[in-house]
Design a protein around this motif. Structure first.
Motif, short mmCIF file in Angstrom:
data_model
loop_
_atom_site.label_atom_id
_atom_site.label_comp_id
_atom_site.label_asym_id
_atom_site.label_seq_id
_atom_site.Cartn_x
_atom_site.Cartn_y
_atom_site.Cartn_z
N ALA A 1 -32.54 -144.91 -40.27
CA ALA A 1 -31.34 -145.11 -41.09
C ALA A 1 -30.39 -146.10 -40.41
CB ALA A 1 -30.64 -143.77 -41.34
N ILE A 2 -30.28 -146.02 -39.08
CA ILE A 2 -29.43 -146.98 -38.34
C ILE A 2 -30.00 -148.39 -38.49
CG2 ILE A 2 -28.68 -147.71 -36.04
CD1 ILE A 2 -28.69 -144.75 -35.21
N PHE A 3 -31.30 -148.50 -38.36
CA PHE A 3 -31.96 -149.82 -38.47
C PHE A 3 -31.69 -150.43 -39.85
CE2 PHE A 3 -36.34 -152.01 -38.81
CZ PHE A 3 -35.82 -153.21 -38.37
N GLU B 1 -26.04 -142.70 -42.98
CA GLU B 1 -26.35 -141.52 -43.80
C GLU B 1 -26.67 -141.88 -45.25
OE1 GLU B 1 -23.83 -141.82 -41.74
OE2 GLU B 1 -24.07 -140.18 -40.30
N ARG B 2 -26.28 -143.07 -45.70
CA ARG B 2 -26.57 -143.44 -47.09
C ARG B 2 -28.08 -143.49 -47.35
NH1 ARG B 2 -23.41 -147.46 -48.68
NH2 ARG B 2 -22.28 -148.00 -46.80
N PHE B 3 -28.86 -143.61 -46.28
CA PHE B 3 -30.31 -143.70 -46.43
C PHE B 3 -31.02 -142.36 -46.22
CE2 PHE B 3 -29.07 -148.06 -45.19
CZ PHE B 3 -29.43 -148.68 -46.39
N SER C 1 -34.00 -136.03 -44.34
CA SER C 1 -35.19 -136.89 -44.45
C SER C 1 -34.78 -138.26 -45.00
CB SER C 1 -36.24 -136.24 -45.34
OG SER C 1 -35.72 -136.04 -46.64
N LEU C 2 -35.64 -139.24 -44.78
CA LEU C 2 -35.34 -140.61 -45.24
C LEU C 2 -35.58 -140.78 -46.73
CD1 LEU C 2 -36.93 -142.88 -42.50
CD2 LEU C 2 -34.55 -142.98 -43.24
N LYS C 3 -34.70 -141.49 -47.39
CA LYS C 3 -34.96 -141.90 -48.77
C LYS C 3 -35.98 -143.04 -48.74
CE LYS C 3 -30.32 -140.83 -50.43
NZ LYS C 3 -29.01 -141.36 -50.81
N PRO C 4 -36.65 -143.31 -49.89
CA PRO C 4 -37.54 -144.48 -49.93
C PRO C 4 -36.74 -145.74 -49.55
CG PRO C 4 -37.78 -143.15 -51.91
CD PRO C 4 -36.62 -142.57 -51.16
#
Ligand code: HEM
Length: 144
Positions: A12-14, A72-74, A80-83
């Motif tokens: 998410a940071i990336f 966090e938007r991702f 868990s990660l969003k697509p």
């Protein structure tokens, strides 16, 4: 890299780093090899085309509060990660998409994870021990 699936916040940071400030805000210049029409605009053969990745990355309808750095938007509510919908913002499009993207993806991810594991990041203090606010400053960029 075996730990990558267990560390979604690093991904998410990336994503957020390259969304917040794409390294090639206007991508790489392309040239139309044929006459074309896009959304009613005639694009003559030979036109120079710049994809405004910065604008896509700051599209409020996709990324609310786009000027806020918010990994966090991702993430879903369960962490868990969003697509991933940032691939084109990070690495461009079509035939000329970044050829180094897989290498970049792996190595940048590993650098973020290792640096965060090894160092503590703190704001600098003034002579009274009060935190000095950090003002992010970026320069405009274009690759030619
Ligand atoms: C975080 C790291 C990187 C980012 C964000 C990035 C981003 C981009 C972007 C946006 C483009 C333009 C794509 C387009 O025109 O649609 C591009 C092109 C390119 N990138 Fe990267 N890149 C990265 C790392 C790398 C690395 C590590 C390599 C080589 C090992 C590389 C090699 C290239 C090449 C050769 C092109 C031109 C491809 C072409 O015009 O056919 N990039 N990159």
């Amino acid at each position: 890299m075996d730990d990558r699936p267990s560390l979604p916040y690093i991904d998410a940071i990336f994503r957020e780093t390259l969304r917040y400030s794409p390294i090639a805000p206007l991508s790489v210049p392309h040239v139309a090899v044929n006459d074309d029409v896009y959304n009613g605009y005639h694009i003559p053969k030979g036109s120079l085309l710049l994809a405004n990745l910065w604008s896509m990355a700051h599209d409020e309808s996709r990324y609310p509060n786009p000027d806020t750095f918010l990994p966090e938007r991702f993430l879903n509510d369960d962490g868990s990660l969003k697509p991933d919908d940032t691939e084109h913002i990070k690495f461009g499009f079509g035939r000329r998409i970044c050829v180094g993207r897989h290498f970049a993806d792996t190595s940048v991810w590993a650098v973020i994870a290792k640096v965060l594991a090894a160092f503590k990041f703190l704001k600098p203090l003034d002579e009274h021990g009060v935190e000095i606010p950090v003002e992010p400053v970026f320069s405009a960029g274009i690759v030619v």
